[in-house]
Motif scaffolding. Sequence first.
Motif, PDB file in Angstrom:
ATOM      1  N   GLN A  75       0.822  -1.203   0.000  1.00 48.06           N
ATOM      2  CA  GLN A  75       0.000   0.000   0.000  1.00 48.06           C
ATOM      3  C   GLN A  75       0.857   1.255   0.000  1.00 48.06           C
ATOM      4  O   GLN A  75       0.484   2.267  -0.598  1.00 48.06           O
ATOM      5  CB  GLN A  75      -0.946  -0.023   1.206  1.00 48.06           C
TER       6      GLN A  75
ATOM      7  N   SER B 156       1.656   4.272  -3.521  1.00 47.69           N
ATOM      8  CA  SER B 156       1.557   5.730  -3.421  1.00 47.69           C
ATOM      9  C   SER B 156       2.819   6.431  -3.917  1.00 47.69           C
ATOM     10  O   SER B 156       2.909   7.654  -3.860  1.00 47.69           O
ATOM     11  CB  SER B 156       1.293   6.137  -1.959  1.00 47.69           C
TER      12      SER B 156
ATOM     13  N   LYS C 190       4.257   2.343  -8.073  1.00 52.96           N
ATOM     14  CA  LYS C 190       2.816   2.430  -8.330  1.00 52.96           C
ATOM     15  C   LYS C 190       2.282   1.302  -9.206  1.00 52.96           C
ATOM     16  O   LYS C 190       1.087   1.022  -9.192  1.00 52.96           O
ATOM     17  CB  LYS C 190       2.471   3.780  -8.964  1.00 52.96           C
TER      18      LYS C 190
END
Length: 242
Positions: free
Chosen positions: A181, A185, A190
């Motif tokens: 996660q 970002s 990504k």
Amino acid sequence: MNKRLTILIFTISSFFIYGQKTTFEKNVNYKARALTQVFNENDNSLTLKSEDTISRVDIFNEDYSNSIEVNNIETKIDLNELPIGEFIVQAKLGKKHIIMYLTKSETNLLQPPNIEIILNEDTEDINKKPDDSLLKKAEEKSEKITAGYWIVYERYARSGSSKSMRLESKEAVAEMISKNQLELSTEIGKNNKLIVYEVYDTSKFMREQIKNRQYFKSSDSKIFNIEPYYSSTKQNYQVATK
């Protein structure tokens, strides 16, 4: 009520220092000369190098499987996350499959025992009946109990991409999800992908996975949950609810 008095308890405990040792068996066959195999005991890694492109390296046994997409002439594989056991290492160079072997074992050193003396008075009702509520709770639990998690992780970088698949524990999966996660970002991470599946029978699952590398994509199975426990391709990046 019956009372029990514990006058004196001697407790003798021994402590172990645990460590792990990896033993690598190089393929010395003349057909394997195209692949340079270097095991580094200091950082517990395996470096494979060839003039031909190494497309993939598979490390597996009956209970474990990890496929690493290389697509390069050199790769360094970290063996620290490898569980205890005996493994086949298979490097694919074009139409060639070069087989190597490695063993990861656990060692321990016994420390001198500690002797502890405890004086204690303990009151206990020895006629007390077992708590039936515990049995009821156990019966209410789902028949399918998660024994492990199958993870599929794809990492993209400027130097190339890599893909690994393996079984992991609940604790390791939680760390991987948290890390993924954070990666999503960032500009660099990504495009990284992480998919996690719940596995109910790890031994049966691995037997099927070794026979068919795409088994985890099955549309129906009683061995694992075909609906991902977690998938980074979901827009909300949330763990799947049951």
